[in-house]
Write a protein that holds these residues in place. Structure first.
Motif, PDB file in Angstrom:
ATOM      1  N   PRO A  57       2.295  -1.705   4.405  1.00 35.00           N
ATOM      2  CA  PRO A  57       2.913  -0.439   3.670  1.00 35.00           C
ATOM      3  C   PRO A  57       4.080  -0.940   2.858  1.00 35.00           C
ATOM      4  O   PRO A  57       4.751  -1.757   3.099  1.00 35.00           O
ATOM      5  N   GLN A  98      -1.846   6.258   3.135  1.00 31.02           N
ATOM      6  CA  GLN A  98      -2.069   4.959   3.750  1.00 31.02           C
ATOM      7  C   GLN A  98      -3.146   4.857   4.787  1.00 31.02           C
ATOM      8  O   GLN A  98      -3.615   3.931   5.206  1.00 31.02           O
ATOM      9  N   VAL A 124       0.896  -0.947   0.217  1.00 33.19           N
ATOM     10  CA  VAL A 124       0.012  -0.121  -0.034  1.00 33.19           C
ATOM     11  C   VAL A 124       0.804   1.142  -0.138  1.00 33.19           C
ATOM     12  O   VAL A 124       1.922   1.514   0.853  1.00 33.19           O
TER      13      VAL A 124
END
Length: 193
Positions: A56, A15, A11
């Protein structure tokens, strides 16, 4: 399969749009949709059901030469960029360049498995992200249209769309993300994933 053994979906971008609830819902619902796996060497395609974990993007970890030799379960399977860009002017001024930089980093590593998620927080009529030109008032361009034009589907990927729009059900009022007649069919409420 334990959560540590799942392939990764990275991602990037905003975020904070990927809340814990949405992340859990995506990882829960993703295995329920079959995905066509086009295999090499002329072998027949196969429908597979994929479990994955959203994480992430960490450039030092996910975009290095060491990731070339990692097993499927240790490297990212899909790269996503999330944005809630409110209007076309903001998109042109900032978001388009941010997406371009992100894509340049991916293409430098030979990564082709990516897509952009636009979370539409446009209100009950879904029109906040639409720019109405004064010269031609009949032309309306949404942020999603701009993303699709600037980062189009390419033939090498089978013409697969590289962008999706989600309606933020928390900001579209009590309608729960119902779309107006002007909204594209590709838009979904976050609750539908």
């Amino acid at each position: 399969m334990s959560s540590d053994e799942k392939p990764l979906i990275t991602v990037s971008g905003n975020q904070s749009l990927v809340s814990d609830q949405l992340s859990q819902q995506i990882t829960r619902d993703l295995p329920q949709e079959g995905v066509e796996w086009q295999r090499t060497y002329g072998r027949a395609s196969k429908i597979v059901y994929l479990e994955a974990k959203l994480v992430p993007l960490i450039a030092d970890q996910h975009l290095t030469a060491e990731t070339d030799h990692l097993q499927l379960l240790s490297r990212p399977l899909l790269y996503t960029y999330w944005t809630d860009c409110p209007d076309v002017d903001t998109y042109k001024a900032h978001t388009r360049d941010e997406i371009s930089v992100w894509l340049h980093k991916l293409s430098a590593r030979g990564i082709n498995d990516w897509f952009v998620v636009h979370v539409d927080t446009g209100g009950a009529d879904g029109r906040k992200g639409i720019n109405k030109t004064k010269l031609l008032p009949t032309i309306k361009t949404s942020v999603m249209d701009k993303i699709r034009n600037d980062f189009p589907a390419v033939k090498s990927t089978g013409g697969v769309e590289r962008a999706i729009s989600l309606l933020d059900a928390t900001s579209v009022g009590t309608g729960g993300g119902s779309s107006s007649g002007n909204h594209r069919n590709e838009s979904k409420t976050a609750d539908s994933y």
